[in-house]
Design a protein around this motif. Structure first.
Motif, PDB file in Angstrom:
ATOM      1  N   MET A 181      34.159  74.190  52.890  1.00 59.49           N
ATOM      2  CA  MET A 181      35.411  74.506  53.735  1.00 59.49           C
ATOM      3  C   MET A 181      36.516  73.728  52.890  1.00 59.49           C
ATOM      4  SD  MET A 181      33.820  74.881  57.562  1.00 59.49           S
ATOM      5  CE  MET A 181      35.532  75.309  58.153  1.00 59.49           C
ATOM      6  N   GLU A 182      36.409  72.438  52.667  1.00 60.77           N
ATOM      7  CA  GLU A 182      37.448  71.437  52.134  1.00 60.77           C
ATOM      8  C   GLU A 182      38.011  72.032  51.027  1.00 60.77           C
ATOM      9  OE1 GLU A 182      35.535  67.993  51.358  1.00 60.77           O
ATOM     10  OE2 GLU A 182      35.400  67.284  53.433  1.00 60.77           O
ATOM     11  N   LEU A 183      37.286  72.726  50.192  1.00 60.93           N
ATOM     12  CA  LEU A 183      37.625  73.496  48.785  1.00 60.93           C
ATOM     13  C   LEU A 183      38.328  74.731  49.248  1.00 60.93           C
ATOM     14  CD1 LEU A 183      37.661  73.651  45.672  1.00 60.93           C
ATOM     15  CD2 LEU A 183      35.740  74.788  45.849  1.00 60.93           C
ATOM     16  N   LEU A 184      38.013  75.482  50.148  1.00 64.03           N
ATOM     17  CA  LEU A 184      38.654  76.771  50.651  1.00 64.03           C
ATOM     18  C   LEU A 184      39.819  76.321  51.288  1.00 64.03           C
ATOM     19  CD1 LEU A 184      35.792  78.975  52.131  1.00 64.03           C
ATOM     20  CD2 LEU A 184      37.394  79.559  50.299  1.00 64.03           C
ATOM     21  N   LEU A 185      40.125  75.470  52.099  1.00 58.41           N
ATOM     22  CA  LEU A 185      41.297  75.167  53.087  1.00 58.41           C
ATOM     23  C   LEU A 185      42.311  74.037  52.448  1.00 58.41           C
ATOM     24  CD1 LEU A 185      39.296  74.797  56.416  1.00 58.41           C
ATOM     25  CD2 LEU A 185      40.450  76.766  55.376  1.00 58.41           C
ATOM     26  N   ALA A 186      42.003  73.854  51.075  1.00 60.21           N
ATOM     27  CA  ALA A 186      42.815  72.778  50.485  1.00 60.21           C
ATOM     28  C   ALA A 186      43.952  73.629  49.915  1.00 60.21           C
ATOM     29  CB  ALA A 186      42.320  72.247  49.305  1.00 60.21           C
ATOM     30  N   GLU A 187      45.355  73.027  50.332  1.00 62.26           N
ATOM     31  CA  GLU A 187      46.549  73.568  49.742  1.00 62.26           C
ATOM     32  C   GLU A 187      46.625  73.583  48.265  1.00 62.26           C
ATOM     33  OE1 GLU A 187      48.711  75.227  51.336  1.00 62.26           O
ATOM     34  OE2 GLU A 187      48.592  74.685  53.240  1.00 62.26           O
ATOM     35  N   ARG A 188      46.880  74.462  47.543  1.00 64.13           N
ATOM     36  CA  ARG A 188      47.150  74.681  46.195  1.00 64.13           C
ATOM     37  C   ARG A 188      48.414  75.149  45.554  1.00 64.13           C
ATOM     38  NH1 ARG A 188      42.199  76.146  47.627  1.00 64.13           N
ATOM     39  NH2 ARG A 188      42.868  78.338  47.737  1.00 64.13           N
ATOM     40  N   PRO A 205      40.341  79.765  37.014  1.00 65.01           N
ATOM     41  CA  PRO A 205      38.994  79.767  36.654  1.00 65.01           C
ATOM     42  C   PRO A 205      38.095  78.420  37.254  1.00 65.01           C
ATOM     43  CG  PRO A 205      40.131  80.409  34.631  1.00 65.01           C
ATOM     44  CD  PRO A 205      41.100  80.017  35.871  1.00 65.01           C
ATOM     45  N   GLU A 206      38.764  77.369  37.132  1.00 66.09           N
ATOM     46  CA  GLU A 206      38.123  76.147  37.600  1.00 66.09           C
ATOM     47  C   GLU A 206      37.556  76.091  39.037  1.00 66.09           C
ATOM     48  OE1 GLU A 206      41.049  76.229  36.262  1.00 66.09           O
ATOM     49  OE2 GLU A 206      40.856  75.377  34.052  1.00 66.09           O
ATOM     50  N   LEU A 211      34.169  77.349  43.550  1.00 68.38           N
ATOM     51  CA  LEU A 211      33.960  78.209  44.799  1.00 68.38           C
ATOM     52  C   LEU A 211      32.811  78.689  44.748  1.00 68.38           C
ATOM     53  CD1 LEU A 211      35.330  78.875  47.473  1.00 68.38           C
ATOM     54  CD2 LEU A 211      36.355  80.842  46.342  1.00 68.38           C
ATOM     55  N   ALA A 212      32.317  79.454  43.472  1.00 69.36           N
ATOM     56  CA  ALA A 212      31.157  80.138  43.619  1.00 69.36           C
ATOM     57  C   ALA A 212      29.887  79.212  43.627  1.00 69.36           C
ATOM     58  CB  ALA A 212      30.985  80.843  42.288  1.00 69.36           C
ATOM     59  N   GLU A 213      30.012  77.998  42.855  1.00 66.55           N
ATOM     60  CA  GLU A 213      29.054  77.001  42.766  1.00 66.55           C
ATOM     61  C   GLU A 213      28.620  76.540  44.635  1.00 66.55           C
ATOM     62  OE1 GLU A 213      26.851  73.159  43.225  1.00 66.55           O
ATOM     63  OE2 GLU A 213      29.071  73.456  43.361  1.00 66.55           O
ATOM     64  N   ARG A 214      29.715  76.097  45.224  1.00 64.12           N
ATOM     65  CA  ARG A 214      29.460  75.470  46.544  1.00 64.12           C
ATOM     66  C   ARG A 214      28.927  76.484  47.493  1.00 64.12           C
ATOM     67  NH1 ARG A 214      34.235  71.171  47.376  1.00 64.12           N
ATOM     68  NH2 ARG A 214      34.017  70.068  45.525  1.00 64.12           N
ATOM     69  N   ALA A 215      29.579  77.902  47.400  1.00 65.48           N
ATOM     70  CA  ALA A 215      29.080  79.055  48.152  1.00 65.48           C
ATOM     71  C   ALA A 215      27.326  79.192  47.896  1.00 65.48           C
ATOM     72  CB  ALA A 215      30.000  80.061  48.013  1.00 65.48           C
TER      73      ALA A 215
END
Length: 426
Positions: A181-188, A205-206, A211-215
């Motif tokens: 969730m931290e990765l998903l909801l971080a502003e980019r 890509p990074e 995202l794929a790895e954490r999911a």
């Protein structure tokens, strides 16, 4: 388990205590000699019944489960000629077995079924030995009771290990879920070209790889769209809402956060409403997965408006059902500045009359109709509306016919109505 042969002074009568000591020793010696083969048979039967049971080896290369079975039988048999009250076995082996079952995703029912199978096979062999050495049936019945009591202790240890593994797994899953969730909801910083044309639907890509790895680590299928939300706790120790499988929930944040996959799926909004009964908060609009932070930003804005009493409280709102309020109430400074300029002609009309003119102007802008339609909306006489409309035209002149000016006026007047401030222009 009876504490060995012979009378038990001051205690209850025991058929096992009445068996001669030499006979007990003969029984125990024969049983001990059978332990290695019996343990192999029990493990073989368990593997046939539960073929997916993992085989975990110790440092010597021997299956840990075989060691545990053998040790449990040995301790029980050794106790037959022991003065101790009950057989004892080091609990670590059976706690480890319980942990292994929990980590392997099996149920407590399957764990207990394995134990029952083992004790049934062991008792069959002990009963045969008892017949060979002429142990009286009442003593064997008593021995069977002691065996099941001993089994209960082993099961307790395994259940404890199972519970520890389940708690550890749950804690680890929550930790991994929060990291996702931290990765998903971080502003980019986003490319002006947009996610699909710049990098693909999941961003650079990074980011997509992380995202794929954490999911994958929590078995969360990557959705096409998500909606992010913020919750307000009804009480400090409130139980987390039962949002269902696939919905990510972070209860550790100061304001709990939620990520809903495929929020437009059939029945999803109603399921969320039922799951979050008793909670307040907001769910942002559906967005591509890479834009989850944008959805969260709208949800946070909605919660701020709820806390100010500008949006309904006592439920979890869907931002898509309150778009007008979010768009018009969010940029307060800009709307206020526009209101000062757009409604300046009302400044000298007095508060009460100015408010009536503002209400009439908004009704006219919204209906685009004549005096009768506006009068019906306001609940006044059409002649009153005609009088006010003439004043409005005098105050604004030809600008009132300019589409851009009319749009500005409707914008600020709608915003004021949402705030409960219609007619406030300074």
């Amino acid at each position: 388990m009876p504490p060995g042969p012979g009378p038990h002074p001051g205690g209850p009568l025991s058929a096992w205590h009445d068996v001669p000591r030499t006979q007990v020793r003969q029984f125990a010696a024969l049983a001990m000699a059978e332990v290695p083969v019996l343990a192999e048979e029990i493990l073989g039967e368990i593997r046939r019944e539960y073929p997916h049971l993992p085989v975990i080896l110790d440092d010597s290369g021997e299956p840990k489960s075989l060691i545990g079975i053998r040790r449990a039988i040995e301790v029980f048999v050794q106790h037959l000629d022991s003065p101790e009250d009950r057989p004892r076995v080091h609990p670590e082996v059976f706690q480890d077995f319980g942990r292994g079952e929990g980590l392997g995703g099996r149920t407590l029912d399957s764990l207990q079924a394995i134990y029952r199978m083992g004790v049934r096979l062991a008792w069959r062999r002990l009963a045969e030995i008892g017949q060979r050495v002429d142990i009286p049936p009442p003593a064997m019945y008593e021995l069977a009771d002691a065996g099941y009591e001993y089994l209960d202790g082993l099961v307790d240890q395994s259940v404890r290990g199972y519970a520890e593994a389940a708690a550890r797994q749950a804690g680890e899953r929550l930790r991994l879920q929060r990291k996702l969730m931290e990765l998903l909801l971080a502003e980019r910083v986003r490319s002006p070209a947009g996610p699909e044309t710049a990098h693909g639907p999941h961003g650079p890509p990074e980011f997509a790889a992380a995202l794929a790895e954490r999911a994958a680590r929590i078995g969360w299928p990557l959705p096409t769209t998500v909606a992010a939300g913020v919750l307000l706790r009804p009480a400090r120790e409130a139980v987390a809402p039962a949002v269902g499988q696939g919905v990510l929930l972070d209860m550790e944040a100061e304001l709990p956060r939620v990520v809903v996959p495929e929020p437009d799926a059939a029945g999803r909004p109603e399921l969320l409403r039922r799951a979050m009964t008793g909670w307040s908060g907001a769910i942002g609009p559906p967005v591509p997965l890479v834009d989850a932070a944008k959805s969260l930003r709208w949800a946070e804005a909605a919660v701020r408006l709820m806390e100010r009493g500008l949006l309904p409280t006592g439920e979890v709102l869907l931002c898509t059902e309150h778009t007008q309020a979010l768009v018009l109430l969010q940029p307060e400074e800009l709307i206020d500045d526009l209101a000062r300029r757009a409604l300046a002609p009302l400044a000298d009309c007095g508060r009460t009359h100015g408010r009536r003119l503002a209400e009439t102007l908004l009704a006219w802008l919204e209906t685009r109709g004549g005096a009768p339609e506006v009068a019906g909306r306001l609940g006044v006489h059409p002649q009153t509306v005609r009088y006010r409309l003439r004043q409005i035209r005098e105050l604004w002149g030809d600008e009132i016919d300019d589409p851009d000016r009319r749009f500005e006026l409707e914008l600020v007047l709608r915003a004021q109505r949402l705030r409960g401030e219609l007619g406030t222009w300074t």
